[in-house]
Structure formats: C-alpha cells, structure tokens
Scaffold this motif. Structure first.
Motif: not given
Length: 428
Positions: A49-69
């Motif tokens: 499911s492309v929408p599900a993968q896009l949703a997983a990608f969207a969930c990953a970005l906030p976690m990336v942002a937190v790690s960047g600190f």
C-alpha cells in the motif's frame, strides 16, 4: 560527456552516494514508522500500500528530527558533507553543536538529508530495475512473457516494444535529474545549516584572540630574556676586551657573569621553545614557568650594571605576591636593566631599584642617570618600554617612563605599579 557531467559526473555521483547514505540512515526510523502504521491499521497490506508507506515515511521524519538534536550529529554530518557534497570545507562548522541555534540548524539538515535521501533511495531501488526491464523487452522473450503473465499486454504491442528502450532510458535520465537536483539542493543548504552560527564565529574569534595573546606573551618572554642576556653579554665582553691586559681579575669576573647569564637564559629559552613545540594550545598551566622575584638576586648579581636594590616588604614570598605577578615583575625588572645597558652609559652608571609591597599593589621604581648614547645598538630599535607597558596593562596595572627631576638631579625613571592579585588569583 560534458553535457552529462551534471548528471553522471564525479560530483553528481558523490552527491548521489550521499543521498543513498541518507536513505540508509532513514531505514531504522522507517521501520519503526511501519510498526506504528501497522498497529494503527491492523497490519494488512502495509508494504503493498503506497499510502501506508507514505504514512510510515511521515512518522519517521519527526523521529529523525529529534535525533538531530544530539551534539555529535553535526560533526558526523559535516564529515559526510565535506567528503561528498563538494562544498568548500571552510564554509562548514567544526565540533559538536553546543548552542540551541546550532542544534536547530543541525536537526533541520539531518531531517532534510534523510528525507531526501529516503526519497532518492526509494526511487533508485525501484526505478532502476524497472527501467532496465522496460529497455530489455524488445530483446527478451522471457521478459515479454512475464509482462503478459502480469496482465500488461500493452507493453508487448509492436509500437510499445519499439519505444521501450527510449522509455527506459528516459526513466533513468529522469532518475538522475531527480538525484542531481536533490544533491544540488543539499549542497546549497549545507553552508546555511551546517555552517558556523554567530556563536560559533564568536567562539572561533575568541580562540584566535587567545592564541594571539599566547604568541604575543611568548614573543615578549623571548624578547626580554634573550634581549637582556645579549645586552649584558655584549657589555661584559666589551669591557673585558678593553682591560684584558691590565686587569685579569676583572676579566675573570666578566667571564663568570657571561657564563651565569647565558646558562640562565638557555634554561629560559628551552622553556619557551618547549611551549612552541607542543601540538596542543598552551593552557593556563603553561604560563606557570619562568623565574619570579625570588630569583631577582641572581639576576642583579650578573646583570652587568651596579644596582642599589631596596625593597619594602617581602616581594619574593608567593603568599604576598601571587606567582603570575611575581613572574611579570621579574621580566619588567629584567627589561628595565636591559634598557639601562643599552641607553645608560655603557653599564657604568649606578642603578637604583626599589620594589615595594603596598597594601593593594606592587611598586617597581628604577632610576639611573640618562646616557648620552646607547651602549648596545640594535638595528630597528627595541620594544622594551612598550613590552613593559603591555605586561603591566595585562595585569591591570600601569607604567610610566621618562626623565625625572629627583633630589640627586635629573635621572631616567621607570615606575610600574601592579595589582597584588591578577586574573582572579588570590593571596593565600
């Protein structure tokens, strides 16, 4: 090939690799995002499911942002950007992100890098085999049969087969364009997001100022120590040469003074050169070398001029005069004696030296009759009085030098006042 260089040249390939690395770093976050999306949607058909993968990608970005600190993210990102993005190293910051602004910029870069890297990596992994398969349709019956089995009969029509190689090539060119554009975007953002912040520039300026201060201090140490020694040795050697046949005892004393002066100066020179040879920047502990006022008697005994030394209090006691003030006072006296040797009539004029410990300051007064010409001439002149003024100012003191009308007539007078505590040091 020049036309293709922006797409497949060395810089483009390195930037593409940089994006692939970003996609690889995104994978752990993406997998956690897939778990979250699977838990929310029941886990049915997640990877199809492309929408599900896009949703997983969207969930990953906030976690990336937190790690960047985390502070160490910046040096790792800077190292990768320097090697792969083709950005001048001077535009990037060094060291971990310590300030809030630096952390915000770093997390913005980290999120942009991994986000674009994930997109480009996904396109590269998915589109490359598809484009190669399309290009191979006219030449492989097995590929055509697999497309027919998958229900894609249109792609095996004669006109489609004729256009398939061009279509596959166009897909690869489009993929290269996307990767080159994403790499260029990252390269343009590197100086902004991974470059030095105003706080970094201020810290770098302070480090340069501290390094310059250390160099100036070492230059003053070399000037005062070696300059005094050379002046004294030159004077003693000249005097010994003039009376060599008439007064052997005086020659013996002069040679002894030369020996003591050079031995002491070589030791001081070794200490300064030892600091210059160190790889690391000298710290506060490195300034704790060199003689102080407790070694003043040895200096006066072999300085080459007669000195009437008076003192009030106990300037050689470290409990009374802190070490840094004692060392600088020793150098000031040494440079004052060097000035007497150079300008005070060939070392025959008596010198009056007073060192007095007052309630809050150390007073140094040196007086001698003014000479008519320098006894030791140095091309370009010296930095003696300026160096004395610099030493006094660095400790928060003051100095004065010039002709003075005293009770015994006209003299040359050097007066220096230094605080008994300096740079936060306290008397014990």
């Amino acid at each position: 090939m020049r036309l293709l260089a922006p797409l497949i040249g060395r810089r483009a390939r390195l930037r593409w690799l940089h994006l692939i690395i970003g996609g690889a770093l995104l994978m752990p976050y993406f997998l956690v995002g897939t778990v979250l999306v699977s838990m929310a949607g029941g886990g049915a058909g997640l990877f199809s499911s492309v929408p599900a993968q896009l949703a997983a990608f969207a969930c990953a970005l906030p976690m990336v942002a937190v790690s960047g600190f985390f502070p160490l993210v910046r040096p790792l990102s800077v190292a990768a950007a320097r090697a792969l993005c083709g950005v001048p190293p001077a535009l990037l910051a060094d060291g971990p992100a310590r300030t809030r602004q630096a952390r915000v910029r770093t997390t913005a870069w980290f999120t942009l890098h991994l986000g674009l890297g994930g997109i480009v990596s996904g396109i590269t992994l998915a589109l490359t085999p598809f484009a190669l398969a399309v290009m191979g349709l006219p030449f492989s019956a097995a590929l055509r049969d697999s497309w027919l089995a998958a229900g894609s009969s249109v792609l095996v029509e004669p006109w489609a087969l004729a256009l398939a190689p061009l279509a596959g090539l166009a897909m690869l060119v489009a993929m290269a364009l996307v990767a080159a554009g994403a790499g260029e975007l990252l390269a343009r953002r590197v100086p902004v997001l991974l470059g030095p912040t105003p706080e970094d520039r201020l810290a770098a300026a302070e480090r340069r100022a501290a390094d310059l201060a250390v160099r100036n201090r070492l230059a003053r140490e070399l000037h005062d120590s070696v300059g005094h020694a050379l002046s004294a040795v030159t004077l003693q050697a000249g005097a010994a040469r003039r009376v060599l046949d008439r007064d052997p005892e005086f020659v013996r004393r002069a040679l002894t003074a030369i020996e003591e002066t050079t031995r002491r100066t070589v030791g001081e020179l070794d200490a300064v050169v030892g600091l210059l040879r160190r790889d690391e920047e000298p710290g506060d502990g490195d300034a704790a070398y060199g003689p102080g006022l407790d070694a003043l008697d040895g200096l006066l005994a072999h300085c080459g001029v007669p000195v009437a030394y008076e003192r009030e209090g106990d300037p050689g006691d470290p409990r009374v005069v802190v070490p840094v003030v004692s060392r600088e006072a020793y150098r000031i006296v040494q440079e004052g004696l060097s000035n007497v040797l150079r300008h005070g009539g060939g070392g025959t004029s008596p010198v009056r030296l007073l060192i007095a410990v007052r309630e809050r300051e150390l007073e140094i007064v040196m007086e001698n009759p003014p000479g008519e010409r320098p006894a030791v001439v140095r091309p370009g002149g010296g930095r003696g009085l300026r160096g004395i003024a610099e030493r006094a100012a660095l400790l928060g003191g003051r100095s004065e030098a010039g002709p003075y009308e005293g009770t015994d007539g006209s003299t040359w007078r050097l007066a220096v006042r230094l605080p008994l505590t300096a740079h936060g040091e306290e008397r014990s």
